[in-house]
Design a protein around this motif. Structure first.
Motif: not given
Length: 204
Positions: A21-23, A56-66
């Motif tokens: 789901r994280n493109g 937790t209901g967030r966008p799949p890629a949110e806050g992922i630094k690398d």
């Protein structure tokens, strides 16, 4: 639903469907399959953090630094050899809206003590490097072949990840690394339960 209570084969299916789901994940996997570094995996926080975001209901890629791309090549342990791979990877992944961090895990023992203050025995494989993460929760790796087949390495399973549990893994990583990571993660995902550090050799 508590995915951690599913049979392991079903957990694997949920894990795969969730991280896709994280493109960025399928895009990195497809490009890495063409890059074809020896023993490579997409690994670590980008995988469990994608799952935490979805749960937790967030966008799949949110806050992922690398996005960590590990490989293992002990045929040449020079920095120049690793850097040439890093530079090639920068061209391959440079248009993506996130950093892809490429590292040769055969070289980690050469710089680990200077950075973290404790020695690190040479790894024998990329899997051995994944085994040594400060927390066992993100000890995950996925690899895709050019025909789209997946190889998944998950030595501690998926239960803690699905249950939002951060568990220490005192193989050799220093306590400070675990505590720094867990504090950062819990600040971003307050739903996480962070278990206390245990000295090496103690039971969980």
């Amino acid at each position: 639903m508590n995915y951690g209570r599913l049979p392991i084969a079903e957990q694997l299916d949920v894990f795969r469907a969730t991280v896709l789901r994280n493109g960025l994940v399928p895009e990195i996997l497809a490009r890495a399959a063409e890059f074809d570094l020896p023993g490579w995996y997409l690994t670590a926080g980008c995988l469990c953090q994608t799952v935490w975001n979805v749960l937790t209901g967030r966008p799949p890629a949110e806050g992922i630094k690398d996005y960590d791309l590990f490989y293992f090549d002990d045929s040449d342990l020079s920095w120049e050899a690793e850097n040439s791979v890093i530079e090639a990877g920068a061209k391959l992944f440079g248009d993506l809206p996130a950093a892809v961090e490429i590292r040769n895990e055969a070289r980690v023992h050469l710089w680990y003590e200077e950075r973290f203050g404790v020695p690190c025995a040479p790894y024998e494989s990329t899997e051995a490097a994944i085994d040594s993460f400060p927390s066992s929760t993100p000890c995950l790796g996925i690899r895709q072949t050019r025909d789209g087949a997946w190889r998944v390495y998950a030595p501690h399973g998926f239960g803690d990840m699905f249950n939002l549990v951060v568990r220490p893994n005192p193989v050799h990583a220093p306590q400070s690394s675990y505590q720094a990571k867990s504090r950062r993660w819990q600040a971003q995902w307050p739903q996480l339960t962070v278990l206390p550090w245990l000295p090496r050799g103690n039971p969980d």
